[in-house]
Design an enzyme around this catalytic site. Structure first.
Site, PDB file in Angstrom:
ATOM      1  N   SER A  62      -4.801  -8.338  14.643  1.00 11.74           N
ATOM      2  CA  SER A  62      -4.134  -8.077  15.833  1.00 11.74           C
ATOM      3  C   SER A  62      -3.058  -6.522  16.011  1.00 11.74           C
ATOM      4  O   SER A  62      -3.326  -6.093  15.542  1.00 11.74           O
ATOM      5  CB  SER A  62      -2.007  -8.917  15.452  1.00 11.74           C
ATOM      6  OG  SER A  62      -1.775  -8.356  13.741  1.00 11.74           O
ATOM      7  N   SER A  83       4.634   5.342   9.719  1.00 13.27           N
ATOM      8  CA  SER A  83       5.838   4.884  11.065  1.00 13.27           C
ATOM      9  C   SER A  83       6.640   6.056  10.726  1.00 13.27           C
ATOM     10  O   SER A  83       6.685   6.750   9.995  1.00 13.27           O
ATOM     11  CB  SER A  83       6.486   4.055   9.630  1.00 13.27           C
ATOM     12  OG  SER A  83       7.756   3.338  10.638  1.00 13.27           O
ATOM     13  N   TYR A 135       9.970   0.455   2.502  1.00 12.57           N
ATOM     14  CA  TYR A 135       9.096   0.253   3.496  1.00 12.57           C
ATOM     15  C   TYR A 135       9.028   1.717   3.884  1.00 12.57           C
ATOM     16  O   TYR A 135       7.648   2.293   3.966  1.00 12.57           O
ATOM     17  CB  TYR A 135       8.944  -0.501   4.650  1.00 12.57           C
ATOM     18  CG  TYR A 135       8.920  -0.234   6.232  1.00 12.57           C
ATOM     19  CD1 TYR A 135       7.152  -1.113   5.669  1.00 12.57           C
ATOM     20  CD2 TYR A 135       8.700   0.515   7.432  1.00 12.57           C
ATOM     21  CE1 TYR A 135       6.211  -0.673   7.122  1.00 12.57           C
ATOM     22  CE2 TYR A 135       8.141   0.435   7.937  1.00 12.57           C
ATOM     23  CZ  TYR A 135       6.586  -0.231   7.934  1.00 12.57           C
ATOM     24  OH  TYR A 135       5.486   0.381   9.149  1.00 12.57           O
ATOM     25  N   LYS A 149       5.424   4.980   3.621  1.00  9.42           N
ATOM     26  CA  LYS A 149       5.158   5.699   5.187  1.00  9.42           C
ATOM     27  C   LYS A 149       5.524   6.795   4.519  1.00  9.42           C
ATOM     28  O   LYS A 149       4.557   7.974   5.276  1.00  9.42           O
ATOM     29  CB  LYS A 149       5.859   4.933   5.844  1.00  9.42           C
ATOM     30  CG  LYS A 149       5.449   3.345   6.296  1.00  9.42           C
ATOM     31  CD  LYS A 149       4.113   3.705   6.465  1.00  9.42           C
ATOM     32  CE  LYS A 149       4.034   2.041   7.193  1.00  9.42           C
ATOM     33  NZ  LYS A 149       2.033   1.738   7.142  1.00  9.42           N
ATOM     34  N   THR A 200       4.864  -5.746  18.985  1.00 10.27           N
ATOM     35  CA  THR A 200       4.031  -6.719  18.882  1.00 10.27           C
ATOM     36  C   THR A 200       4.440  -7.565  17.791  1.00 10.27           C
ATOM     37  O   THR A 200       3.686  -8.703  17.237  1.00 10.27           O
ATOM     38  CB  THR A 200       3.454  -5.570  17.798  1.00 10.27           C
ATOM     39  OG1 THR A 200       4.173  -5.433  16.435  1.00 10.27           O
ATOM     40  CG2 THR A 200       3.240  -3.972  17.476  1.00 10.27           C
TER      41      THR A 200
END
Length: 279
Positions: free
Chosen positions: A21, A138, A151, A155, A186
């Site tokens: 995806s 990101s 997170y 990154k 998304t």
């Protein structure tokens, strides 16, 4: 979708992780349309619905948290010219509420796994004197946000890894670069890992940031332009160290160069509805 991908016109073999995806799927489609041989990975490739499969892509299994799976993926892929490390997991939650097991899993999926796959494919690239590696990060790696610390740290580390390794690889015709997307529409919120304790001490501020994140993602960029940026980075003759798009990237990166770090942290917090706070 049209694109002005300069550079590498000769057919290449490209391995794209996380193609079931989102950016990975769209990038794989663009690369097939450009005439390249594309290998796509998923944890469970047999479970990808027919509607989500990109014609022309060869699917193989990859679990980035499993060292044996990474080695098997590299063997099965064979000679790879371009690696796009796109697969990852999103996480949100107060640090105090987040178990160390979750932190390890996020780092393994987003950082250690891509590094291991890169290492596995580097010998062949070095021997052939050509390689391109794209680390899909990101903008949270450059602009930290409360409750996205784990997170964002993965990154940020990915960006540092890419910059530091760039000089090591250059003498062998291998280029490595980072792509930092901004907010993307998304549906990732439905797949994100959330760790917030019941009656959390951080609930008030966390709820503000979570609501702002949902609003931003609902109005985020379409996948297409970001996939196009990833492919541009992958095919460039001389890739830049960093590609970024979304969230007014040119403006905020310019501000980052001139404003003190604390000011940029305050800007990010205010953008997500938080009041200024000091210890």
């Amino acid at each position: 979708m049209t694109s002005s991908h300069s550079a590498t016109t000769a057919p290449r073999t490209v391995l794209v992780t996380g193609v079931s995806s989102g950016i990975g799927q769209a990038a794989a489609r663009l690369l097939v349309e450009a005439g390249h041989t594309v290998i796509g990975t998923s944890r469970h490739p047999d479970g990808i619905a027919e509607a989500d499969r990109v014609p022309g892509v060869r699917y193989i299994a990859l679990d980035q948290t499993d060292a044996d799976s990474i080695e098997q993926c590299a063997r099965e892929a064979g000679a790879v010219d371009i690696l796009i490390n796109n697969a990852g997991v999103s996480h949100m939650g107060p640090l105090e509420d987040t178990p160390m097991s979750t932190i390890h899993e996020v780092f393994t999926t987003n950082l250690f796994g891509p590094i291991a796959l890169t290492k596995a494919l580097l010998p062949g690239m070095r021997e052939r004197r050509f390689g391109r590696i794209v680390m899909v990060g990101s903008m949270l790696g450059s602009f930290p946000l409360p409750f996205r610390s784990v997170y964002g740290a993965t990154k940020s580390a990915m960006h540092a890894f890419s910059d530091a390794t760039r000089r090591e690889l250059a003498p062998f015709g291998i280029a490595i670069t980072t792509v930092e997307p901004g907010t993307i529409a998304t549906g990732i919120a439905d797949r994100r890992v959330y760790t917030v304790a019941e009656n959390s001490a951080y609930a008030a501020d966390y709820d503000v940031v979570a609501a702002a994140t949902r609003r931003n993602e609902a109005n985020g960029m379409a996948v297409g332009p970001l996939a196009d940026l990833v492919v541009t980075a992958a095919l460039a003759d001389s890739p830049k160290t960093l590609y970024a798009r979304g969230n007014k990237a040119p403006i905020v990166f310019a501000l980052k160069r001139i404003l003190p770090s604390q000011s940029m942290l305050d800007v990010m917090a205010r953008f997500h509805g938080l009041k200024r706070a000091r210890p």
